[in-house]
Design an enzyme around this catalytic site. Structure first.
Site, PDB file in Angstrom:
ATOM      1  N   ASP A  60       0.676  -1.131  -0.050  1.00  0.00           N
ATOM      2  CA  ASP A  60       0.105   0.080   0.060  1.00  0.00           C
ATOM      3  C   ASP A  60       1.016   1.212  -0.103  1.00  0.00           C
ATOM      4  OD1 ASP A  60      -1.855   1.994   0.253  1.00  0.00           O
ATOM      5  OD2 ASP A  60      -2.588   1.205   2.283  1.00  0.00           O
ATOM      6  N   LYS A  62       0.095   3.623  -2.144  1.00  0.00           N
ATOM      7  CA  LYS A  62      -0.693   4.787  -2.856  1.00  0.00           C
ATOM      8  C   LYS A  62       0.071   5.708  -3.752  1.00  0.00           C
ATOM      9  CE  LYS A  62      -3.943   4.702   1.099  1.00  0.00           C
ATOM     10  NZ  LYS A  62      -3.335   4.123   1.931  1.00  0.00           N
ATOM     11  N   ASP A  65       1.888   9.174  -9.310  1.00  0.00           N
ATOM     12  CA  ASP A  65       3.074  10.036  -9.797  1.00  0.00           C
ATOM     13  C   ASP A  65       2.629  10.021 -11.328  1.00  0.00           C
ATOM     14  OD1 ASP A  65       5.150  11.314 -10.401  1.00  0.00           O
ATOM     15  OD2 ASP A  65       6.122  10.507  -8.451  1.00  0.00           O
TER      16      ASP A  65
END
Ligand code: 3DU
Length: 217
Positions: A60, A62, A65
């Site tokens: 995780d 997240k 980009d």
């Protein structure tokens, strides 16, 4: 990821020995272990391979980009032994597609955050959650991360993504959500952290959740 129990452990402890001990205790009750910045920053990336002997690992991070950087990040995380990576959806279709393309080449999974489970998710994220869910379905991601604190939103997101994508759902227990309610609303897995790893008996806490969900899975 194969669904046996419907439970994913969120292992947000910061000590290597504790992480291993808890994983050992609960491995029979979880379909995957989700680890993120708290554990990896405190112990190192090799924690991923060390824990992968107990259950598949969902990283995780997240990831949020540009496409090239998303791809580079996911490449490293898969190389470290993770089976899946969680990425943010708000960065848009090209960033997501870069991650999904790499994951498919390596037979791994990408889960996309639609909206988060905490109160602040209502400030910005909820307004775009449905669009992100549609984008995740179009990109053929493996699934989405949707809030157990709002089962009605999980039901809404299920309508948008259909049955080809999975829903993994954090927010049960410490954040106030109910495991059985969110499974009934359409989630495939619940993600549970503090209610398990802070329990006096983590295995018993995990078993209770599995028993609660059993008839709805
Ligand atoms: O609240 P818990 O301790 O059960 O942990 C929930 C985990 O899920 C934790 O790792 C958190 O970072 C993650 N998560 C959310 O809580 C909410 C989201 O929308 C996405 C991930």
């Amino acid at each position: 990821m194969e669904r046996k129990t419907g439970l994913i452990l969120a292992l947000d402890v910061t000590d290597r020995m504790e992480a291993v001990a808890i994983s050992e205790k609960v491995s029979g009750y979880v379909d995957a272990i989700k680890i993120g910045y708290p554990l990896v920053l405190s112990t190192g990336m090799d924690m991923i391979s060390q824990l992968s002997k107990y259950a598949p690992i969902i990283a995780d991070f997240k990831v949020a980009d540009i496409p090239n950087t998303n791809r580079l990040i996911c490449e490293q995380v898969f190389k470290a032994g993770a089976d899946a990576v969680i990425v943010q959806g708000f960065t848009g279709h090209d960033s997501l597609e870069a991650a999904v393309k790499l994951a498919k080449e390596q037979k791994k999974d990408i889960y996309v955050v639609t909206e988060m489970s905490h109160p602040g998710a209502l400030d910005f994220m909820q307004q775009v959650g449905e669009g992100i869910a549609k984008m995740a379905a179009d990109a053929k991601a493996s699934g989405v991360v949707a809030p157990a604190t709002r089962p009605e939103r999980v039901a809404e997101i299920r309508k948008i993504i259909g049955n080809d994508l999975s829903i993994i759902s954090p927010g049960v227990g410490a954040q106030g959500g109910s495991a059985s309610d969110v499974i009934k609303a359409g989630a495939d897995w619940v993600i549970v952290g503090r209610s398990i790893y802070q329990a006096e008996d983590p295995a018993m806490a995990a078993k209770k959740l599995v028993d609660e969900m059993k008839e709805f899975i």
